[in-house]
Each structure stands twice: as C-alpha cells, then as structure tokens.
Design a protein around this motif. Structure first.
Motif, PDB file in Angstrom:
ATOM      1  N   VAL A   1      19.666  11.600   9.039  1.00 32.72           N
ATOM      2  CA  VAL A   1      20.811  12.152   8.294  1.00 32.72           C
ATOM      3  C   VAL A   1      22.082  12.090   9.151  1.00 32.72           C
ATOM      4  CG1 VAL A   1      21.748  14.237   7.216  1.00 32.72           C
ATOM      5  CG2 VAL A   1      19.365  13.604   6.819  1.00 32.72           C
TER       6      VAL A   1
ATOM      7  N   PHE B   1      26.622  17.427   2.145  1.00 31.04           N
ATOM      8  CA  PHE B   1      26.942  16.194   2.879  1.00 31.04           C
ATOM      9  C   PHE B   1      28.411  16.218   3.319  1.00 31.04           C
ATOM     10  CE2 PHE B   1      28.035  11.469   2.457  1.00 31.04           C
ATOM     11  CZ  PHE B   1      27.437  11.092   3.643  1.00 31.04           C
TER      12      PHE B   1
ATOM     13  N   ARG C   1      11.348  17.836   0.326  1.00 34.22           N
ATOM     14  CA  ARG C   1      11.550  18.261  -1.062  1.00 34.22           C
ATOM     15  C   ARG C   1      10.724  17.420  -2.028  1.00 34.22           C
ATOM     16  NH1 ARG C   1      17.240  19.555  -1.307  1.00 34.22           N
ATOM     17  NH2 ARG C   1      17.229  18.819  -3.440  1.00 34.22           N
TER      18      ARG C   1
ATOM     19  N   ASP D   1      23.680  18.955  -2.982  1.00 33.00           N
ATOM     20  CA  ASP D   1      23.278  18.160  -1.820  1.00 33.00           C
ATOM     21  C   ASP D   1      24.453  17.327  -1.297  1.00 33.00           C
ATOM     22  OD1 ASP D   1      20.607  18.930  -1.466  1.00 33.00           O
ATOM     23  OD2 ASP D   1      19.914  17.553  -3.025  1.00 33.00           O
TER      24      ASP D   1
ATOM     25  N   LEU E   1      17.681  10.419   2.226  1.00 30.07           N
ATOM     26  CA  LEU E   1      17.225  10.891   3.542  1.00 30.07           C
ATOM     27  C   LEU E   1      16.977  12.395   3.567  1.00 30.07           C
ATOM     28  CD1 LEU E   1      19.688   8.841   5.809  1.00 30.07           C
ATOM     29  CD2 LEU E   1      17.230   8.422   5.529  1.00 30.07           C
ATOM     30  N   ILE E   2      17.866  13.164   2.911  1.00 25.64           N
ATOM     31  CA  ILE E   2      17.758  14.628   3.015  1.00 25.64           C
ATOM     32  C   ILE E   2      16.530  15.126   2.254  1.00 25.64           C
ATOM     33  CG2 ILE E   2      19.198  15.376   1.024  1.00 25.64           C
ATOM     34  CD1 ILE E   2      19.676  16.833   4.505  1.00 25.64           C
ATOM     35  N   TRP E   3      16.168  14.435   1.170  1.00 25.40           N
ATOM     36  CA  TRP E   3      14.970  14.858   0.427  1.00 25.40           C
ATOM     37  C   TRP E   3      13.726  14.710   1.294  1.00 25.40           C
ATOM     38  CZ3 TRP E   3      16.442  11.755  -4.635  1.00 25.40           C
ATOM     39  CH2 TRP E   3      17.480  12.432  -5.289  1.00 25.40           C
TER      40      TRP E   3
ATOM     41  N   HIS F   1      22.387   9.516   1.755  1.00 24.91           N
ATOM     42  CA  HIS F   1      22.208  10.902   2.186  1.00 24.91           C
ATOM     43  C   HIS F   1      21.144  11.600   1.330  1.00 24.91           C
ATOM     44  CE1 HIS F   1      23.023  14.833   3.821  1.00 24.91           C
ATOM     45  NE2 HIS F   1      23.102  15.301   2.591  1.00 24.91           N
ATOM     46  N   LEU F   2      21.243  11.452   0.013  1.00 28.70           N
ATOM     47  CA  LEU F   2      20.262  12.101  -0.873  1.00 28.70           C
ATOM     48  C   LEU F   2      18.851  11.627  -0.535  1.00 28.70           C
ATOM     49  CD1 LEU F   2      22.171  11.932  -4.296  1.00 28.70           C
ATOM     50  CD2 LEU F   2      21.929  13.908  -2.768  1.00 28.70           C
TER      51      LEU F   2
ATOM     52  N   ASN G   1      23.640   8.609   9.334  1.00 27.53           N
ATOM     53  CA  ASN G   1      24.353   8.278   8.092  1.00 27.53           C
ATOM     54  C   ASN G   1      25.661   9.059   7.954  1.00 27.53           C
ATOM     55  OD1 ASN G   1      24.401   6.942   5.412  1.00 27.53           O
ATOM     56  ND2 ASN G   1      24.146   9.038   4.649  1.00 27.53           N
TER      57      ASN G   1
ATOM     58  N   ALA H   1      13.807  14.549   4.705  1.00 30.91           N
ATOM     59  CA  ALA H   1      13.973  15.421   5.878  1.00 30.91           C
ATOM     60  C   ALA H   1      13.599  16.859   5.551  1.00 30.91           C
ATOM     61  CB  ALA H   1      15.414  15.347   6.383  1.00 30.91           C
TER      62      ALA H   1
END
Lengths: 350, 350
Positions: free
Chosen positions: A121, A46, B177, A42, B170-172, B167-168, A124, B174
C-alpha cells in the motif's frame, strides 16, 4: 520624466520577505492539488495517506529557496509557488519509497509509512503522490508555453538525476561493493542530493522569474548540496555511542559514504578486512559492539575528521560562489536571505 | 465543384492501416526518450534496467488502440504516437511496482525485476521509468498548448484512477477483508484496469486527433475493460489443476475477484468459513491441496461460471456500445480494426 514619477508613486513598495509567510503559502500550495473527499471510504482513506508524509512537516528548505530565488531574480516569489510545491511533493514521494528501499523504521518522529500500512500500500501511495507532483507542477502559474516547457524540462532533468544517484547508492550496497572511491562518492551525492536540494531550487527559481540561471549557480549548488550530504553522513556517526542508543544507521545499512571511501583508501589492510566483514553482514546480524568497533576504526584512521574538513571546504566554496552568482540580482534582500538560509544549513552542528 | 476534384486528385489515398507497421513505429517511440549510453558503467547498466520490461514485449494493445482511435477520429495515427508510447511506458513501470507489491516470481517468461536485482533497485527503476513516461508524454507532437493541456490532463486523470483502483485491490488483501461485494469489485476493476486498458486508449486517441470523445466511448471502454479483467481472473483459475502445475496465483495471493464476491454472497456459511480460513493464511503456508479444494468449492457454487457469464455479457454490451460510438467516425477502416482487436481480446479463451 513624469511617467517614471507616476510609476514610483503608484507602485507599492515591495514588502520585505517574511519566511513565515512564505512557508505558510507554500504549505497551502503543497496541498492544493491533493484530493481530500471521496464517497468511497477506502478511497477517502487513500487520500489521507497521500497527505500523511507532507503533513509531517519538515523545514520546506527546498521550496523556500526556490521562492526566494524567484524573488532574487526579479519576480514575485509567487511566480515560483507551484513549482516549489511540486518540489516539496517530490521529496515526499521519494521519502516514502526511500523508506521502503532502506526498510527504515521511522520518519519525522512517526513510523515510516510502510511500517504503518504495509509495503504494498505504501509503495502505491508513493506512486500516486508522484502523479500529483506532476499535476501540481503542470498547473503552476505559467506565463507562456515556452516558459512552462523550459521549467518542466529542467525539473524533469533534476529528478532524473536524483533517480540516477539513488541507483548508485542502492547498487553499491546491493552488490556489496567496497571499492567506492572519493570521486565515485562525490559523483553519487551530486546526482542523488545536490541537484534536488540546492541546484534545482536555485535555478528553477530563476527560470520561474523568466531569467536564465547564472552558470555559477550550478557550481554553487553542487558544492553546497555535497556539503549538506557529507555533513548528514558525518552527523549520523557523531551520536554518543556510550549510551548504546540507536546510532550509526548508515553503518547498519552499510551506506557508502565519504568516510568509508577515505577509510578504504588509507587504513591498514587488516583493519579494512575487519570493517568489510562487519558491513557485509545482513543488518539484523550486526551487533552494536561490532558497529561501535567500526566507528572507532573510522575515527582512528582520521576518516571522520577528513569528511568534516571536506564538508566545511565545500560549504565555504559553495557560499562564496553563491554570493558571487547573486551579486547583481535585482532583489538583494532576497539574495541575502538565500545565502543566510543555505549558510545555516551547510554549517549546522546538529 | 472543381476544388473537391482537385483535392481528390492531389491528396494521397490513405493506405490501409497495417498493424505490424503500427507496432514497429510504436516500439521505436517507446524507446525514443529512454537514455542508453553513459560514461559511468553503473549508470549505463541502470539505463539497461530501464529498458528491461519494455523490451520483454507484450501485445502493445493499449498503444495500438490509441493509434487506431486517433485514425478513426480523422487524424493520422501518428498524431497519437507520443501519447501511445507514454501509455505503454505507464504499463511497464506499473508492472515493475505491481510485481514488487505482489512479490511475483515471473513476468513475461523471465524473473520479475526485483527477483533479478533486488527490491530496492527495482523500485527505483520503476520510479525512473515513471519519470521517462512523463518526459515521453510531454514531448509528444502537440499542435497547441491547449491540446497538450487537454490530453495531459486526461492522461493524468487516467493514471490517478489506476492508482486508486490499485489501492482498493491492495488494501482489501492487506486488511484481510472478505466483505467485498460485486459492486465493490466492479468499482475497483473499473478504476484499476478499465481506464488505462480501454477507456484511456479510446478517448486519448480522439483527443490526439483534436476531437472531443463521444461519451459512449467511456461506457464502451468500461464494459470492455471490466470484461477483460474478469476474464483474466477466470483464466487464472482455469488451468488444469490435476497436474499440480503452478496455478491459481490469485488464490495464493488472496486477490479479491468477482468469483470470490459471488461465492461469499451465495455459499453455505460453513464453506465460506473454509475458504476464508485458507485464503487468510500467508502465501507460503497455503498448500496446493488447500487451494485445489477452494477451487472446487468455487466451481460447485457456480461462482466461476457466474463470472464467465458476467464477462461475456460485459464484452457483448461493450462491443455494441463501441460500434455505436464509432458509427460516424471519419475513418471506418480504423474504427473496424479497433472493434475487431478489442473483440478478440474480450472474447479470448486463453
């Protein structure tokens, strides 16, 4: 004087500056401080997102002018490399955030970052790229603490001004303000565009070479930067509307421009009301026919033509001031290339 | 040894550290580099917006710990003042952007900035505050270029990690997950919270004092920072739901927490499906009844209790490691105040 003879024999002749080489070295410097590999997939993704906008290319005009200015002021262009890379990274994180602020669809032929991965995302990613901009700037090749301090202070002043100009641009739209005068507009684009596009590259290049920038470089940079921005605004309204393609994004976004400032100072009250009514609508409610009608009114009032004339006058005075400011530069070849490069952009037709 | 006697007579006795004084000096330092007056009223208003979040207050925990750590490592707490102010400004611009990313309603008892002035203007205010954070950091009171470099590099590493953790997080969300393990969660909060909340303040304070941080400070800071974050997550779910007040914001936002990681590792498949279905809905479609049902399942599986136990264990081991790391500090009074302050926060019940 034998020592002079010796130096003349021993020192290599400065090779002429090749823009392709400069661009390639600048590209390498832009990515030098950006991370690439991580054991967490992940985070590796990024890192890919951090490089996305910088990898979309662009002319790297600002970085190139900075390198050329360092050379024109008597240093190797390499003296400006880290600062030029930081300036390009500045533009890239600003574009990510601008695209979110304007809810833009595309950037350099691809969907805007927030359209690809969502606003949170992307926001950020822009912040992280901002951090890497500072990392790149602070790791530039400094000769002393004093020189680092002088350049970093100037860089910070430049980007603070950009944020101030951006605020004016955004707040006028957010508050539905149509009382923006020509002077207001010029103050806004000086802050928002002229500093980081021309003033900064010219003067930071001098500082990287250890020279104090000629005050006329600031005047030249403001004229040229303002000319670029007005020309951008005009070109945005110059596409052929008859085919109904995407055109006049600035009218859909209701951006305050010199064209509008002139219009609201000169059009008949009834026409002003009509334009205010269309521009004041939320973007999705504006029809192509309405925007085409606004464009027609802007043309008829001579506002589009007026903006073109101002852009041409600013470009001409900017180039004159620039030639004057660089007249005694130690490297006239580099100085000439700066004038040529900025002249091409200031007078471009597309 | 007369010289020692002399020093003992001539040197003023170090007055005990008074947290109220430190907080007041820190407040002054936070605002020192922020601009206030401008001839353009729109820009003066912009400057007011820059000060908005910092003026909303907060405990200034991070800045205070940094000042105390500088003192504990043998310098005056004043040696850390500029860096502590920069750290507080860091938190403030991050909060502006976090609130946009999460579309939060409120911040410290007032509407979030983007709810007051719109997303585009608020995003740009956050960017400008980020710039002023660097200005404040670089204008701190340095003893040498080498010291500046060491601190600035550590500061930049700290905030880069924060962006990675963000980032982690937010991406989870988004990517919808739900396969986030306990280890994934711990890695995320270490990056997102522990570095800038505890590790950074402790180690930057040491560096400001010219000391190399004890490696155990990093371990202590990670334990304590993770404990704070888990406790935050748990407190978010501890409000009494029976009155139907705003509660469980993390569930509405579907934030991945240790509570959820435990739940998805231990609950029956049918219950997992139920929770996944509710959390996967867009925020406006979630009802209070659904969220209350999820909360009940999280309690029944023991996931809420589990997170509490982990937070307590991390707090205890963090405090032990912290005492150990500061055992030989030159200023034991300052060291004791750090342990007390972080202990109170790590074990808070509200």
């Amino acid at each position: 004087m034998p020592s002079t003879v010796c130096r003349a024999i021993l020192e290599p002749v400065t090779p002429p500056l090749d823009l392709t080489t400069l661009q390639a070295e600048l590209d390498t410097a832009i990515f030098r401080e950006l991370p690439d590999a991580h054991t967490n997939p992940d985070l590796e993704r990024f890192y890919t997102l951090l490089r996305d906008y910088p990898e979309r290319g662009g002319k790297r005009l600002r970085g190139l002018v900075l390198l050329l200015s360092a050379a024109a002021h008597g240093a190797s262009w390499r003296a400006g490399l880290g600062v030029a890379a930081a300036l390009e990274l500045f533009q890239n994180w600003v574009l990510i955030h601008d695209d979110i602020e304007d809810n833009s669809e595309d950037r350099r032929g691809h969907p805007a970052l927030h359209k690809q991965i969502g606003m949170p995302v992307a926001l950020n990613v822009g912040d992280a790229l901002h951090i890497y901009m500072w990392r790149t700037l602070l790791r530039a090749d400094w000769t002393s603490w004093a020189q680092q301090w002088r350049v970093v202070e100037a860089f910070e002043g430049m980007i603070s001004r950009t944020a101030e100009g951006q605020h004016l641009d955004l707040i006028w739209v957010a508050e539905g303000r149509f009382d923006v005068s020509e002077a207001d507009y010029l103050a806004m684009v000086t802050l928002k565009s002229a500093y980081y596009t021309v003033v900064g590259p010219l003067t930071l290049g001098a500082l990287c070479a250890g020279a104090e920038p000629n005050p006329r470089l600031y005047e030249a940079g403001i004229d040229l930067g303002v000319a670029f921005q007005i020309r951008d605004d005009v070109l945005n309204l110059m596409d052929d509307v008859s085919y109904g393609k995407e055109f006049a994004g600035d009218l859909f976004e209701a951006k305050r421009t010199l064209v509008l400032a002139h219009f609201f100072a000169h059009a008949a009250p009834q026409q002003q009301d009509e334009v205010r009514r269309v521009l004041g609508k939320p973007r999705p409610e504006k029809t192509h026919a309405e925007v085409a009608r606004v464009l027609l009114l802007l043309r008829e009032t001579g506002s589009l033509r007026y903006a073109q004339v101002v852009a041409e006058a600013k470009a001409a005075s900017g180039l004159t001031r620039l030639r004057d400011a660089l007249r005694t530069s130690p490297d006239q070849a580099a100085a000439g290339t700066i004038v040529q490069l900025l002249g091409e952009v200031a007078q471009r037709r597309t």
